[in-house]
Design a protein around this motif. Sequence first.
Motif: not given
Length: 312
Positions: A12-18, A42-44, A48-55
């Motif tokens: 969920t970090g600055y480079i990690g999300r990318r 809640i932001d993190k 994480l849940l948005s990543f889950k939606k993406q697979g």
Amino acid sequence: MAKSKVLVVGGTGYIGRRIVRASLAEGHITYVLQRRELGLDIDKLQMLLSFKKQGARLIEGSFSDHQSLVDAVKQVDVVICTMSGVHFRSHNLLLQLKLVDAIKQAGNIKRFLPSEFGTDPARMGHALEPGRVTFDEKMTVRRAIEDAKIPYTYVVANCFAGYFAANLSQMETLLPPKEKLNIYGDGNVKVVYMDEDDVGLYTIKTIDDPRTLNKTLNIRPPENILSQRELVEKWEKLSGKELQKISISEKDWIASMKGLDLAGQVGVTHFYHFFYEGCLTNFEIGEEGEEASKLYPDVKYTRMDEYLKLYL
């Protein structure tokens, strides 16, 4: 050859999300560590849940629970850690030693990419206090990795554009100056500015590449090797406005640390090494390293004039 399964720690970090997004886009089965200490952030959680939606697959673990890290590591082939090492947010680099212990015990990891993504710490043994702590801690982690005989790739990504290009390399803003700006020395020292999404893509490109095994990947594409003055010229051409330039001597820049908090002092020393000393470009990449744009010419990396258009 099947693509490696990847675990991103610090997703969920600055480079990690990318890196998570790049891993999914490149077709890797991608796990993201969901730390039990998330609490009410809640932001993190929503990221994480948005990543889950993406697979992506979320896997729970904690740095205070060694076995949970071992269990997470055993699910994958590659571990990428992107924990923060900057003092104005959080500084957790040595927590990675617990991850190294887990990887060593698991015994199945084909590649570990620790949290680097900045300056090559192996070239910074001379760095000024207090900023050198970042480089010293990264070297402590490197030694632990190599002592444990864990296969690795170290990613040196130089200056993130969001922090160094958009603001024309000013320390106290993230936006382009409107009237005047500081120029470090003569402003002609070459540095390297990188779009963060490109860093994520280059990082993922390395993980199944035998050419980067036990090597340092330098992300230093030729058209993004620019002096501060060249960067400013690009902005002035785009904006149609010339800025007042205030040259700061090396001595005055170092003296500006006085009275700053620790994060500010660290920033001053890092800027000194980048913009006065030229530590990002004053060496040739030797046998211990590879240059990303040469290895992956198919990547259409973002040039800084294109990047800066977003700020018009």
